[in-house]
Design an enzyme around this catalytic site. Structure first.
Site, PDB file in Angstrom:
ATOM      1  N   ASP A   1       0.815  -1.212   0.000  1.00 22.46           N
ATOM      2  CA  ASP A   1       0.000   0.000   0.000  1.00 22.46           C
ATOM      3  C   ASP A   1       0.847   1.261   0.000  1.00 22.46           C
ATOM      4  O   ASP A   1       0.393   2.323  -0.434  1.00 22.46           O
ATOM      5  CB  ASP A   1      -0.925  -0.015   1.225  1.00 22.46           C
ATOM      6  CG  ASP A   1      -1.867   1.173   1.246  1.00 22.46           C
ATOM      7  OD1 ASP A   1      -2.638   1.321   0.291  1.00 22.46           O
ATOM      8  OD2 ASP A   1      -1.814   1.952   2.212  1.00 22.46           O
TER       9      ASP A   1
ATOM     10  N   MET B   1      -7.391   5.886   3.123  1.00 25.35           N
ATOM     11  CA  MET B   1      -7.576   6.991   2.186  1.00 25.35           C
ATOM     12  C   MET B   1      -6.371   7.207   1.273  1.00 25.35           C
ATOM     13  O   MET B   1      -6.399   8.087   0.424  1.00 25.35           O
ATOM     14  CB  MET B   1      -7.834   8.287   2.974  1.00 25.35           C
ATOM     15  CG  MET B   1      -9.111   8.283   3.776  1.00 25.35           C
ATOM     16  SD  MET B   1     -10.592   8.124   2.728  1.00 25.35           S
ATOM     17  CE  MET B   1     -10.468   9.602   1.727  1.00 25.35           C
ATOM     18  N   ARG B   2      -5.310   6.398   1.461  1.00 23.46           N
ATOM     19  CA  ARG B   2      -4.126   6.619   0.641  1.00 23.46           C
ATOM     20  C   ARG B   2      -4.421   6.414  -0.842  1.00 23.46           C
ATOM     21  O   ARG B   2      -3.881   7.106  -1.701  1.00 23.46           O
ATOM     22  CB  ARG B   2      -2.982   5.700   1.097  1.00 23.46           C
ATOM     23  CG  ARG B   2      -1.684   5.963   0.350  1.00 23.46           C
ATOM     24  CD  ARG B   2      -0.531   5.137   0.888  1.00 23.46           C
ATOM     25  NE  ARG B   2      -0.032   5.675   2.132  1.00 23.46           N
ATOM     26  CZ  ARG B   2      -0.041   5.032   3.287  1.00 23.46           C
ATOM     27  NH1 ARG B   2      -0.542   3.812   3.351  1.00 23.46           N
ATOM     28  NH2 ARG B   2       0.432   5.583   4.380  1.00 23.46           N
ATOM     29  N   ALA B   3      -5.284   5.449  -1.153  1.00 21.22           N
ATOM     30  CA  ALA B   3      -5.607   5.187  -2.554  1.00 21.22           C
ATOM     31  C   ALA B   3      -6.253   6.405  -3.214  1.00 21.22           C
ATOM     32  O   ALA B   3      -5.942   6.741  -4.361  1.00 21.22           O
ATOM     33  CB  ALA B   3      -6.528   3.975  -2.659  1.00 21.22           C
TER      34      ALA B   3
END
Length: 714
Positions: free
Chosen positions: A193, A274-276
């Site tokens: 991720d 929320m990184r995506a």
């Protein structure tokens, strides 16, 4: 320095080139993880990118590559005055798999820090890579703590060294690229991720394209400089385009419509955190800048999803990365914006070199192969579709060509009467699917090892709790402060100490010895004979082995798989770090025939003997999955006992998973565990939350309390 292969001369691999170029335009995207089989130009493309990176201006004499117009106020070589700089090419720094922590983040001169109180800091690879490119080949083989340090620095844009009360911080902003071969093991989902984008690469199956690859490679090998000269104009054009896209990037507008599509896409594919969303937004913005536009369109969002989401959808190591493109198109169409410049695909004109698209943003010939649009985006401008898993190796075909799984109620196969491996249709069952995996109890190797870092058995490691001190062998990496002071204290008067500082010599330094966890070689020896062939029973057995494989993945073990049935045993999977490869082999495992238990044990013993020569520090753990029966050949039980005693003589840790079922049990697995010098557990006891395990824990706790009360009473 040798002339690198030109980036623009790489044949195909459109997604790989595009992902690298987007990070060159906007390093905030977060780097690229390149996954693919060997020989697919992964390393070639990454090294070629370094020649396209624009030059950087640095403060003269600064070891940390500070920018002259905005120097780092916390630079260890600072403070710097704003002024003219010295131009130099952007660096490409390679991080070796066997690098130490000191080599990565830098090292402090502990002796000077203790005796003089100065921060004598030697920069590491993170400092060298600042404002350049950091390349990690075989990133999946890098130690986990190094990957954590690396990704933390990439996310924060700074590297921190905290050691023995001395702190050093310096800027570390770089384009991070990692390459890996999934056959050699996977990265943990948390680490996956942290990479902004991922690309799956594979060798082309088109003969014409393969011919062109060979032709260009041979021409480069014959005359690297001449070959590079032939591609100089294309290289210059791409370099200029990167510079132009960087200048345009701050002007690109990410409208509310595009943001809604990004959020809806991430929600639809159920990615964690929320990184995506953030990575997709940055990627879509970089795509627009690369195309020379100031508005983000739906096609940019679609392309960003294909690059940023596949590796974030994995829930366990056995899931193949990928994205359902039909679902992606439906989501983008459902949340398409209005005609307000917010990224909606409706009403696109042809001024940006693209054809009109539908609500999904799919532009048809987006791979640059269309007749009317010869690669409008230059290198990497087309494609955008990561190769999807063809599920060639994920099925349940047992190798007999049938590929069929019999119905649940079908009768189990009988053993072959002549002791030979039965032919398909004559005593052999097709593979059955594994039951749902579960959390297993911890199986570990007794004693204290010195193997590769992991999470299974106790070991002496570089990281963990401090257990003692010793004289350093080579460079000092972990100082034991108390032991060092104790060694130096008796000599202070003889050394003429007159001030408050402690006079420390090299001989006084003590290395801290630490205890942590190591990864082991977990060798599965699975009975696939007819006595195990009852369908519900074999499904449970496969589920148990699959659970142990998942546990091995989480504990960073190497795994191997030996199976035995009919009249012989075979190595279904040599020891490897690729746990998912073991799962695939297990899924396609057929059953039937007699039970050559001795042959399975002898084959496993040979595997361990060879592996001990390759990796002597890694300790093995044998997991034998069987009901304990031995049939076929003369005196099968006696031969199996002799083979088992070989493991006991070598002091190999072993666990027998007893698969015997029914009301009447012979207890053969327990006897076999005694011959091995190991322990036996049933399938039920293998579960971490099993009733039997809870009862044992309660009994153990009760005995401990009773003993404690007895001592108090005495």
């Amino acid at each position: 320095m040798s002339t690198p292969f030109p980036f623009t001369a790489v044949v195909g691999q459109d997604d790989l080139r595009l992902a690298l170029l987007l990070n060159a335009v906007s390093p905030a995207v977060g780097g690229v993880l390149v996954r693919g089989e060997k020989g697919t130009a992964k390393s070639t493309a990454v090294r070629a990118l370094s020649a396209l990176m624009p030059q950087v201006d640095i403060v003269p004499g600064c070891r940390f590559s500070c920018a002259p117009d905005a120097p780092d106020p916390a630079c260890p070589d600072g403070p710097h005055e704003v002024g003219p700089g010295v131009p130099r090419p952007a660096r490409m720094v390679e991080l070796p798999v066997g690098a130490s922590e000191d080599r990565l983040v830098g090292a402090l001169d502990i002796e000077r820090a203790l005796s003089e109180g100065v921060k004598a800091f030697e920069p590491g690879l993170l400092a060298d890579a600042h404002r350049g490119l950091l390349y990690v080949d075989e990133v999946n083989l890098l130690h986990d703590h190094l990957v954590d340090l690396l990704l933390d620095a990439a996310a924060m844009g700074a590297s921190y060294v905290e050691r023995e009360g001395v702190s050093v911080r310096h800027a570390a902003r770089f384009l991070l690229v990692g390459t890996m071969n999934p056959e050699e093991g996977e990265l943990r989902p948390q680490l996956l991720d942290r990479f902004g984008l991922t690309v799956e690469v594979a060798a082309s199956r088109e003969p014409d394209q393969r011919v062109e690859v060979v032709r260009r490679r041979l021409a480069y090998d014959d005359d690297p400089e001449g070959f590079a000269t032939c591609w100089a104009d294309e290289e210059s054009d791409v370099r200029a385009r990167i510079v132009a896209a960087r200048k345009l990037l701050p002007s690109v507008r990410l409208g509310d419509g595009a943001l809604l599509q990004i959020a809806a896409t991430c929600a639809a594919f159920e990615v964690d955190g929320m990184r995506a969303d953030i990575v997709m937004a940055r990627t879509a913005t970089a795509l627009a800048a690369w195309a020379g536009r100031t508005d983000v369109l739906a096609e940019d969002v679609r392309q960003a999803a294909l690059l940023a989401l596949p590796h974030r959808r994995r829930r366990n190591p056995f899931d193949a990365p990928g994205l359902d493109e039909d679902k992606l198109d439906e989501t983008l169409e459902e949340f398409a914006g209005d005609e307000d410049g917010s990224g909606a695909p409706e009403g696109l004109d042809d001024t940006d070199g693209t054809d009109g698209t539908d609500g999904s943003g799919d532009s048809g010939d987006s791979d640059g192969s269309g007749d009317d649009d010869p690669d409008p985006d230059g290198p990497g401008g087309g494609g955008g579709r990561p190769p999807q898993d063809g599920s060639d190796d994920g099925g349940v075909d047992g190798g007999d060509g049938s590929g069929e799984v019999p119905a649940q109620g079908e009768a189990p196969a009988n053993e072959s009467e002549n002791g030979r491996a039965p032919s398909p249709g004559a005593g052999e069952q097709s593979p059955v699917r594994a039951a749902e995996p579960f959390r297993t109890k911890v199986l570990s190797v007794p004693g204290l090892g010195e193997g590769a870092a992991g999470r299974r058995s106790r070991a002496r490691t570089e990281h963990g709790r401090t257990t003692g001190a010793r004289r350093p062998r080579g460079a000092l990496t972990k100082l034991h402060l108390a032991a060092t002071v104790q060694a130096a204290a008796p000599h202070q008067r003889a050394r003429g100490r007159s001030g408050p500082g402690l006079v420390v010599r090299r001989d006084d330094l003590r290395q801290a010895t630490r205890e942590g966890r190591e990864g082991n070689l977990v060798l599965f020896v699975v009975d696939a004979s007819g006595s195990m062939a009852a369908r519900q029973r074999m499904s449970a057995v496969k589920g148990a082995v699959l659970s142990l494989l998942l546990d091995a993945y989480q504990r960073r073990d190497k795994v191997g798989l030996v199976t035995f049935r009919g009249s012989a045993a075979e190595v279904a999977l040599p020891p490897t770090s690729s746990v998912d490869a073991a799962a695939v082999r297990l899924e396609s495992l057929p059953t039937g025939g007699r039970t050559p238990l001795a042959a399975g044990l002898l084959r496993a013993h040979d595997v361990l003997r060879v592996e001990r020569l390759r990796d002597p520090a890694r300790r093995p753990l044998v997991v034998l999955v069987t009901d304990g029966r031995a049939t076929g050949g003369p005196e099968p039980v006696t031969l199996a006992g002799r083979a088992a005693r070989l493991f006991a003589a070598d002091k190999v840790a072993s666990v027998v998973v007893d698969c015997e079922s029914g009301l009447v049990r012979l207890g053969l697995a327990g006897q076999l565990a005694g011959e091995l010098g190991g322990t036996a557990v049933t399938l039920d006891e293998l579960r971490a939350d099993s009733i039997a395990g809870l009862v044992r824990d309660v009994q153990s706790s009760s005995r401990g309390n009773s003993q404690g009360n007895s001592r108090k009473a005495a």
